[in-house]
Design a protein around this motif. Structure first.
Motif, mmCIF file in Angstrom:
data_model
loop_
_atom_site.group_PDB
_atom_site.id
_atom_site.type_symbol
_atom_site.label_atom_id
_atom_site.label_comp_id
_atom_site.label_asym_id
_atom_site.label_seq_id
_atom_site.Cartn_x
_atom_site.Cartn_y
_atom_site.Cartn_z
ATOM 1 N N ARG A 385 0.818 -1.219 0.000
ATOM 2 C CA ARG A 385 0.000 0.000 0.000
ATOM 3 C C ARG A 385 0.847 1.261 0.000
ATOM 4 O O ARG A 385 0.570 2.199 -0.753
ATOM 5 N N LEU A 386 1.882 1.307 0.843
ATOM 6 C CA LEU A 386 2.691 2.518 0.988
ATOM 7 C C LEU A 386 3.744 2.569 -0.107
ATOM 8 O O LEU A 386 4.911 2.197 0.090
ATOM 9 N N THR A 387 3.336 3.025 -1.280
ATOM 10 C CA THR A 387 4.212 3.048 -2.451
ATOM 11 C C THR A 387 4.724 4.440 -2.781
ATOM 12 O O THR A 387 5.545 4.602 -3.679
ATOM 13 N N GLY A 388 4.211 5.453 -2.080
ATOM 14 C CA GLY A 388 4.566 6.820 -2.418
ATOM 15 C C GLY A 388 3.673 7.412 -3.488
ATOM 16 O O GLY A 388 3.877 8.550 -3.917
ATOM 17 N N LYS A 389 2.672 6.660 -3.916
ATOM 18 C CA LYS A 389 1.722 7.118 -4.923
ATOM 19 C C LYS A 389 0.310 7.068 -4.355
ATOM 20 O O LYS A 389 0.061 6.402 -3.348
ATOM 21 N N HIS A 390 -0.593 7.774 -5.037
ATOM 22 C CA HIS A 390 -2.014 7.692 -4.731
ATOM 23 C C HIS A 390 -2.324 8.030 -3.274
ATOM 24 O O HIS A 390 -2.976 7.281 -2.553
ATOM 25 N N GLU A 391 -1.806 9.162 -2.831
ATOM 26 C CA GLU A 391 -2.042 9.679 -1.480
ATOM 27 C C GLU A 391 -1.474 8.768 -0.393
ATOM 28 O O GLU A 391 -2.058 8.603 0.674
ATOM 29 N N ASP A 394 5.934 6.823 0.831
ATOM 30 C CA ASP A 394 6.787 5.656 0.601
ATOM 31 C C ASP A 394 7.077 4.976 1.938
ATOM 32 O O ASP A 394 7.382 5.639 2.938
ATOM 33 N N ILE A 395 6.987 3.648 1.953
ATOM 34 C CA ILE A 395 7.114 2.908 3.206
ATOM 35 C C ILE A 395 8.478 3.088 3.858
ATOM 36 O O ILE A 395 8.622 2.994 5.076
ATOM 37 N N ASN A 396 9.494 3.342 3.067
ATOM 38 C CA ASN A 396 10.859 3.447 3.596
ATOM 39 C C ASN A 396 11.283 4.871 3.921
ATOM 40 O O ASN A 396 12.384 5.088 4.419
ATOM 41 N N THR A 397 10.417 5.827 3.643
ATOM 42 C CA THR A 397 10.795 7.228 3.803
ATOM 43 C C THR A 397 9.793 7.956 4.688
ATOM 44 O O THR A 397 8.595 7.956 4.413
ATOM 45 N N PHE A 398 10.293 8.587 5.739
ATOM 46 C CA PHE A 398 9.412 9.367 6.617
ATOM 47 C C PHE A 398 9.261 10.779 6.047
ATOM 48 O O PHE A 398 10.202 11.376 5.541
ATOM 49 N N SER A 399 8.045 11.303 6.160
ATOM 50 C CA SER A 399 7.790 12.675 5.714
ATOM 51 C C SER A 399 6.634 13.251 6.518
ATOM 52 O O SER A 399 5.846 12.517 7.118
ATOM 53 N N SER A 408 3.745 10.858 5.540
ATOM 54 C CA SER A 408 3.576 9.920 6.651
ATOM 55 C C SER A 408 2.712 10.532 7.749
ATOM 56 O O SER A 408 1.804 9.893 8.275
ATOM 57 N N ILE A 409 3.012 11.782 8.100
ATOM 58 C CA ILE A 409 2.284 12.515 9.138
ATOM 59 C C ILE A 409 1.705 13.785 8.526
ATOM 60 O O ILE A 409 2.438 14.572 7.916
ATOM 61 N N ARG A 410 0.414 13.959 8.685
ATOM 62 C CA ARG A 410 -0.244 15.164 8.166
ATOM 63 C C ARG A 410 -0.711 16.035 9.329
ATOM 64 O O ARG A 410 -1.252 15.528 10.319
ATOM 65 N N ARG A 426 -0.755 8.631 8.908
ATOM 66 C CA ARG A 426 -1.412 7.997 7.772
ATOM 67 C C ARG A 426 -0.757 6.669 7.378
ATOM 68 O O ARG A 426 -1.093 6.087 6.345
ATOM 69 N N ARG A 427 0.149 6.174 8.197
ATOM 70 C CA ARG A 427 0.884 4.957 7.837
ATOM 71 C C ARG A 427 0.194 3.651 8.199
ATOM 72 O O ARG A 427 0.410 2.647 7.511
#
Length: 466
Positions: A385-391, A394-399, A408-410, A426-427
């Motif tokens: 799911r966490l691909t960095g696309k479609h809202e 990326d699973i490996n990158t925190f943002s 990752s955090i909104r 949102r993870r």
């Protein structure tokens, strides 16, 4: 597919047409057989109990629903307690019933119980007994009256929590004095999909085919846009009856996909309420003859399908290319039918007070430094799911970001404007364990302290001046 709830499987009595004619029971005969419950000295019966007369035309007569609706409080002080626990997969729910001698108001009034853990994947056959400890009580919307649902956690006969008992550690974290003082609030958005039972294909989808593009389904109204509303509404009312802190529900972007929200709830209560809400949803879909899934990507689609859509509105979860010259969208590779987000809105007392935005940024900094630990605890299949696309991030990158659903955090605009409020993680996947996620958020944002060097590097990397 029809949206009306299918009836549960019911025992029925059938009278064949070849049977001898049976005369209807007349009023006088009824009165001789059944005394009016209003008369003095008559037996105590439920006012809903009806007497069915046998017809001679071979019609089917259902007698079980009356018994299911029977109010046993008229007859006895005894109640039925449905003990509920989490099974060996960590996501499946199990339950069984027992009679309690009188109505109870607190879990401490209930006895411990046991079950065969070898049949749930939680104990070996040679030592299979697992003990149920009652932890939270809810009203039973299926049986009504004084009957209850009991959320339990699981222990060995020696009193040790078994590996799938995640509530035990969560309760320890939430009982820490620092955590108690911060009064952590959690608002949880739980998404799910309803599947057709025989083909395991979402409601509203043509069997073996795919629905129209995203757009009309989110919060949609109408037989061609909303599929499963009766289940969602039945679940909403059942949660309110049970005493679950459900705060809303809505149709989601995919046909057959729905969401409900629980909270704000404090501490361990959030996990108890989400698990009980999931149990009610499982029971309601069971009665409706519909399959429930919490999988973060429930439908895997063949990657060699070519679909041409005469619209620029495309499913946000589909990898696509837009041919702007023709005004059409060619979906070359279908990666998935849906990617579930289970959002966690979280705040502490310090975050909700004036100056709280600084506390929020400090919490985000801590979360960035424990990203891997959180991802490993946030549900199965999250890497799909966490691909960095479609809202999704990326699973490996925190943002993190303000009003950015791809992070990752909104943080919401209103929180930024007011200088206090909450953050949204949102993870987590839709099949996460709420005990694990809520307690880990509390531990990381309240109890855990990074080294000064790590904190300084993270602050610089993520532009978090704290």
């Amino acid at each position: 597919m029809a949206q009306v709830l299918s009836p549960s499987m019911q025992l029925q009595m059938r009278v064949t047409r070849t049977a001898a004619n049976v005369s209807p029971v007349g009023r006088s005969t009824r009165n001789s057989l059944f005394l009016s419950y209003k008369q003095k000295g008559s037996f105590k019966g439920c006012s809903k109990l009806r007497v069915f007369t046998v017809k001679s035309d071979g019609s089917t007569i259902n007698r079980v629903e009356t018994l299911l609706n029977l109010d046993t409080a008229v007859y006895t002080d005894k109640t039925i307690a449905e003990y509920i626990w989490i099974g060996g997969s960590g996501i499946d729910l199990r339950s069984k019933s027992r009679t309690i001698s009188r109505p109870v108001e607190h879990p401490s009034e209930l006895p411990k119980w046991n079950y065969d853990g070898s049949s749930t994947g939680q104990a070996p056959g040679e030592d299979s007994e697992v003990i149920l400890y009652p932890q939270a009580i809810f009203k039973d919307p299926f049986r009504g009256g004084n009957n209850i649902l009991v959320i339990c956690d699981t222990y060995t006969p020696a009193g040790e929590p078994i590996p799938t008992n995640k509530r035990h550690k969560a309760a320890e974290i939430f009982s820490n004095s620092k955590v108690v003082a911060e009064v952590p609030w959690f608002g949880i958005e739980q998404e799910y999909t309803l599947l057709q039972p025989n083909v395991k294909w979402p409601l509203g989808w043509p069997v073996g085919a795919y629905p129209g593009p995203q757009g009309p389904y989110y919060c949609g109204v109408g037989a061609d846009k909303s599929f499963g509303r009766d289940i969602s509404d039945a679940h909403y009312k059942a949660c309110l009856y049970a005493g679950i802190n459900i705060s809303g529900t809505n149709g989601e972007v995919m046909p057959g996909q729905w969401e409900f929200q629980v909270g704000p709830s404090v501490g361990i209560e959030a996990g108890d309420h989400v698990w009980c809400a999931r149990y009610l949803l499982e029971r309601i879909t069971e009665q409706a003859g519909v399959v429930l899934t919490l999988d973060p990507k429930p439908i895997e689609v063949c990657p060699f399908i070519l679909v041409v859509l005469t619209t620029s509105c495309v499913w946000r979860m589909i990898l696509c290319s837009v041919n702007r010259g023709t005004g059409m969208v060619q979906v070359v590779t279908l990666i998935t039918a849906m990617k579930y987000v289970l959002s966690f809105n979280s705040s502490t007392k310090s975050m909700r007070e004036d100056g709280g935005f600084e506390k929020i940024k400090k919490a985000i900094l801590n979360l960035s430094l424990r990203h891997k630990e959180h991802i490993s605890a946030y549900g199965e299949g999250n890497e799909r799911r966490l691909t960095g696309k479609h809202e999704t991030a990326d699973i490996n990158t925190f943002s993190w970001g303000v009003a950015n659903r791809g992070c990752s955090i909104r943080v919401g605009r209103e929180t930024e404007k007011q200088g206090k409020g909450y953050l949204e993680d949102r993870r987590p996947a839709s099949n996460m364990d709420p005990y694990v996620v809520t307690s880990l958020l509390a531990e990381t944002t309240i109890l855990w302290e990074p080294s000064l060097g790590a904190e300084a590097l993270a602050a610089q990397k993520f532009a978090l001046e704290v």
